[in-house]
Design a protein around this motif. Structure first.
Motif, PDB file in Angstrom:
ATOM      1  N   GLN A 583     -54.077  -7.256  32.994  1.00 38.20           N
ATOM      2  CA  GLN A 583     -53.042  -8.289  33.023  1.00 38.20           C
ATOM      3  C   GLN A 583     -53.366  -9.423  32.054  1.00 38.20           C
ATOM      4  N   ASP A 584     -54.665  -9.702  31.875  1.00 38.55           N
ATOM      5  CA  ASP A 584     -55.082 -10.798  31.008  1.00 38.55           C
ATOM      6  C   ASP A 584     -55.301 -10.264  29.593  1.00 38.55           C
ATOM      7  N   GLN A 585     -54.271 -10.279  28.794  1.00 36.63           N
ATOM      8  CA  GLN A 585     -54.322  -9.706  27.448  1.00 36.63           C
ATOM      9  C   GLN A 585     -55.139 -10.561  26.482  1.00 36.63           C
ATOM     10  N   ASP A 586     -55.341 -11.826  26.786  1.00 31.70           N
ATOM     11  CA  ASP A 586     -56.020 -12.727  25.851  1.00 31.70           C
ATOM     12  C   ASP A 586     -57.535 -12.719  26.008  1.00 31.70           C
ATOM     13  N   GLU A 587     -58.042 -12.111  27.047  1.00 33.06           N
ATOM     14  CA  GLU A 587     -59.480 -12.129  27.288  1.00 33.06           C
ATOM     15  C   GLU A 587     -60.180 -11.122  26.377  1.00 33.06           C
ATOM     16  N   SER A 588     -61.311 -11.518  25.800  1.00 32.25           N
ATOM     17  CA  SER A 588     -62.056 -10.645  24.898  1.00 32.25           C
ATOM     18  C   SER A 588     -62.758  -9.548  25.684  1.00 32.25           C
ATOM     19  N   GLU A 589     -63.195  -8.504  24.977  1.00 28.63           N
ATOM     20  CA  GLU A 589     -63.893  -7.397  25.631  1.00 28.63           C
ATOM     21  C   GLU A 589     -65.201  -7.864  26.237  1.00 28.63           C
ATOM     22  N   ASP A 590     -65.901  -8.750  25.534  1.00 28.28           N
ATOM     23  CA  ASP A 590     -67.170  -9.265  26.076  1.00 28.28           C
ATOM     24  C   ASP A 590     -66.931 -10.040  27.363  1.00 28.28           C
ATOM     25  N   ASP A 591     -65.876 -10.846  27.377  1.00 24.19           N
ATOM     26  CA  ASP A 591     -65.560 -11.608  28.587  1.00 24.19           C
ATOM     27  C   ASP A 591     -65.220 -10.667  29.742  1.00 24.19           C
ATOM     28  N   LYS A 592     -64.498  -9.583  29.430  1.00 27.62           N
ATOM     29  CA  LYS A 592     -64.147  -8.628  30.472  1.00 27.62           C
ATOM     30  C   LYS A 592     -65.395  -7.923  31.021  1.00 27.62           C
ATOM     31  N   LEU A 593     -66.316  -7.581  30.132  1.00 24.58           N
ATOM     32  CA  LEU A 593     -67.551  -6.939  30.587  1.00 24.58           C
ATOM     33  C   LEU A 593     -68.367  -7.883  31.463  1.00 24.58           C
ATOM     34  N   GLN A 594     -68.368  -9.159  31.104  1.00 23.07           N
ATOM     35  CA  GLN A 594     -69.065 -10.144  31.936  1.00 23.07           C
ATOM     36  C   GLN A 594     -68.394 -10.275  33.301  1.00 23.07           C
ATOM     37  N   ALA A 595     -67.070 -10.235  33.313  1.00 25.28           N
ATOM     38  CA  ALA A 595     -66.353 -10.315  34.587  1.00 25.28           C
ATOM     39  C   ALA A 595     -66.653  -9.094  35.451  1.00 25.28           C
ATOM     40  N   ILE A 596     -66.727  -7.921  34.815  1.00 25.65           N
ATOM     41  CA  ILE A 596     -67.050  -6.693  35.549  1.00 25.65           C
ATOM     42  C   ILE A 596     -68.452  -6.790  36.141  1.00 25.65           C
ATOM     43  N   SER A 597     -69.391  -7.271  35.349  1.00 25.93           N
ATOM     44  CA  SER A 597     -70.766  -7.418  35.847  1.00 25.93           C
ATOM     45  C   SER A 597     -70.841  -8.415  36.999  1.00 25.93           C
ATOM     46  N   ALA A 598     -70.046  -9.479  36.898  1.00 22.78           N
ATOM     47  CA  ALA A 598     -70.106 -10.534  37.914  1.00 22.78           C
ATOM     48  C   ALA A 598     -69.683 -10.047  39.294  1.00 22.78           C
ATOM     49  N   VAL A 599     -68.732  -9.108  39.353  1.00 27.38           N
ATOM     50  CA  VAL A 599     -68.260  -8.630  40.653  1.00 27.38           C
ATOM     51  C   VAL A 599     -68.956  -7.344  41.083  1.00 27.38           C
TER      52      VAL A 599
END
Length: 677
Positions: A583-599
């Motif tokens: 849904q968040d098209q503006d988020e970078s791949e690195d940010d998404k990987l960090q979000a995945i790691s966080a949860v």
């Protein structure tokens, strides 16, 4: 969940207090407060109250010769529909923002069913009330409204006709007979562990009829307001004791709503019959906070489930206790506003006429049905933020057993063995892979390795059934005896086919631990011929004994036993996570990987959850009885056991998907070759 007052029925403040004793345990149970493990019985209390109040009103009008079906349904519409429609309206934007397409489609189906008072059928067919997914369904609680309105669709008509044809004592006898029949049906459904017994009217009608029988009793022996005697005090105290015991002692493992439901229903009946403002219990229930919450109990019941469900959706990780307590307070605030500005307003006949109530009710019902139909037909408006098709398919159930299960009816008894890998090779070299649903989740990795190495893989497994001899599982998955019978069939297959190597795979902690965020287990207790206690300690004891017995039995056949330790279990729902990221098209791949790691689950939480089962396996391994295989290295790094990378490795909280099996393929191949990890 409550009934309207009427001038033929004197107001009893202790009944409003009893409503509080019903609604607050339900809310706190859904909030996850362990003390209220049986709080779901509040629904049964509501049914008794409703049956008593509404039957009292109908009887009063029948005796006065003023009863009208049209006026009866007008009162129901004024009381039930306005706050219900306000809550449904409030859920729409949050469902649009926070629910992924599949969840939104399920929500749309329930939205379509709610104004038709048929949502109990929807939820009956979807899953069990105590499933983890149930916490995420914003409208799950509306099944009770459906049951009540189905009852009141027929009950007033029956009374109206019977009043003209039979004496009152014969009507009472017919209702008593119907009560007993419904109770028997409910108990038989519970013994078969049928979800229908929980959701459908035929096994819930007896609870409403208990209230109706009380109303008939009072029509012969009207209540008096004299000072309470000892019988009144003891009767009310016993009723309170039965309710409190059920709230605190029952749990999701308690067979329900058969004979066990007699405790809260009889408790409520005793309070209605014996309590008064002069009794000790009556004084407690008449306290101002008890009466106040009772007045807003219907709205509180309506608001709490969507508030809780959306709180769980938005957080990804399970909300903290303090968060859920905050959501409880919010539900009560919304309930007061709803009661003050909606319930009271629409009960005013000067503000809304009968014709207006019916027209508004019909228009709103059609509107919600239309919105629900649109959400259903568009598969949850999937175009809102479509993820990569690979990610979308990541959450599908495995189909590797599809050809083997084409004639399987899903009841557990008829599941058959399935051969994958090198299916054209010599069956005498087959390796058996037995377990629960985790064994099927990892089976594609065995299939690939088997083809590469020229090995046939024989598999069988049922979700919620560990491959352990002599045990059954107390759950709502299958009939009693299915899991024990399956393990016996597995043993006989190995024995008759001369298999020399067995690999056991399961979600082992399902049968010994409560999970990450609970203090007590749900309902997957292990029982055996020697132990039927439903506790974590007893389940662990059965697990240890059955594990040792299973390994010993297979080794006596000359079979070597490997045990694959449970893959890391996650705390976040991968489907919600990856849809949120899409849904968040503006988020970078690195940010998404960090979000995945966080949860993703921390390694220490993973280790804590599996400490007991790993200890049992390690003791068996130290004695040279089994070889324990861990797949942690494929998932865990940098102090996290990851839920995925650019794509999910899981299809839900605990089952790995096709991507996950790719991660463990090399380890599985080494296992089959005999190289111990």
């Amino acid at each position: 969940m409550s009934a309207p007052q009427h001038n033929t029925l004197a107001y009893r403040p202790e009944i409003d207090g009893l409503r509080t004793l019903a609604v607050m345990p339900v809310i706190l149970f859904h909030a996850g407060i362990e003390l209220f493990s049986g709080g779901f019985v509040g629904v049964d209390i509501f049914f008794v109250i409703s049956g008593y109040l509404i039957t009292s009103i109908i009887l009063g009008e029948l005796m006065a010769g003023t009863f009208s079906l049209l006026r009866f349904y007008e009162r129901r519409a004024r009381r039930i529909l306005p706050p219900l429609f306000v809550v449904l309206t409030a859920t729409l934007p949050f469902a649009w923002w926070w629910l992924e397409p599949e969840a939104l489609q399920a929500f749309a189906k329930s939205l379509m069913a709610v104004p038709l008072f048929s949502s109990n059928f929807v939820f009956w067919r979807e899953s069990g009330y105590f499933d983890t997914a149930a916490e995420l369904k914003p409208l799950l609680h509306t099944w009770t409204l459906a049951v009540e309105e189905q009852y009141y669709l027929f009950f007033p008509v029956f009374l109206l006709l019977a009043w003209k044809l039979f004496a009152r004592r014969w009507i009472f006898a017919m209702l008593l007979a119907a009560t007993l029949v419904s109770l028997v049906v409910a108990e038989r459904g519970v013994l078969r562990e049928s979800p229908a017994s929980f959701y459908l009217l035929h096994s819930r009608a007896w609870e409403l009829l208990v209230g109706s029988l009380i109303a008939f009793y009072f029509s012969w022996r009207p209540r008096t307001h004299q000072r309470a005697g000892m019988l009144g005090e003891l009767g009310a105290l016993l009723g309170l004791g039965l309710i409190v015991y059920a709230i605190c002692a029952f749990s999701q493992a308690t067979p329900f709503p058969g004979l066990n439901a007699l405790l809260p229903t009889l408790g409520a009946a005793l309070i209605i019959v014996f309590a008064s403002p002069q009794t000790w219990v009556g004084k407690l229930l008449c306290l101002r906070p008890m009466v106040g919450i009772g007045l807003i109990s219907y709205s509180a019941y309506l608001w709490h489930q969507p508030v809780f469900a959306f709180a769980r959706h938005i957080s990804l990780l399970p909300p903290s206790l303090m968060t859920m307590l905050g959501m409880t307070v919010l539900s009560l605030v919304l309930a007061w506003l709803s009661w003050r500005f909606v319930e009271r307003r629409f009960r005013d006949r000067q503000a809304f006429s009968q014709a207006q109530i019916f027209r508004l009710g019909a228009f709103a019902s059609l509107l919600f049905v239309a919105v629900g139909m649109a959400g259903t037909l568009t598969q949850g408006f999937a175009e809102r933020y479509p993820p990569d098709p690979t990610n979308l398919n990541a959450f599908d159930n495995p189909d590797i057993r599809a050809t083997c299960d084409k004639d399987y009816d899903g009841n557990g008894w008829g599941i058959d063995f399935c051969r994958v890998g090198d299916v054209d090779g010599n069956p005498g070299n087959d390796i058996a892979v037995f377990g629960d649903s985790h064994s099927e989740a990892i089976l594609p990795a065995f299939d690939v390795a088997g083809k590469q190495l020229g090995m046939g893989i024989v598999h069988i497994g049922l979700g919620g059934c560990p491959p352990l001899l002599g045990v059954d599982v107390v759950s709502h998955n299958y009939d009693p005896g299915v899991c024990e019978s399956l393990a016996s069939r597995e043993f006989e297959y190995v024995k008759s086919h001369g298999i020399k190597r067995l690999i056991l795979v399961a979600r082992w902690t399902q049968y010994t631990e409560p999970g990450y965020d609970r203090e007590t287990m749900n309902d997957n207790f292990l029982i055996s011929q020697d132990s039927h206690a439903l506790s974590q300690q007893a389940s662990r004891a059965v697990f240890e004994a059955s594990m040792a017995r299973t390994v010993e039995a297979y080794r006596a056949l000359g079979v070597s036993v490997d045990v694959i330790a449970q893959v890391p279990q996650q705390r976040a729902d991968p489907k919600s996570l990856y849809y949120r990221l899409a849904q968040d098209q503006d988020e970078s791949e690195d940010d998404k990987l960090q979000a995945i790691s966080a949860v993703s689950v921390p390694i220490e939480r993973h280790a804590e959850l599996q400490r007991y089962t790993r200890h049992v396996f390690e003791e068996e391994q130290d004695q040279g009885l089994i070889t324990l295989v861990s797949l942690d290295a494929a998932f865990c790094k940098n102090q996290r056991c990851l839920i995925g990378d650019a794509a999910s490795w899981y299809r839900d909280y605990n089952h790995i998907n096709a991507k996950g099996t790719e991660l463990v393929a090399e380890s599985v191949a080494q296992l089959l070759e005999g190289n111990r990890l």
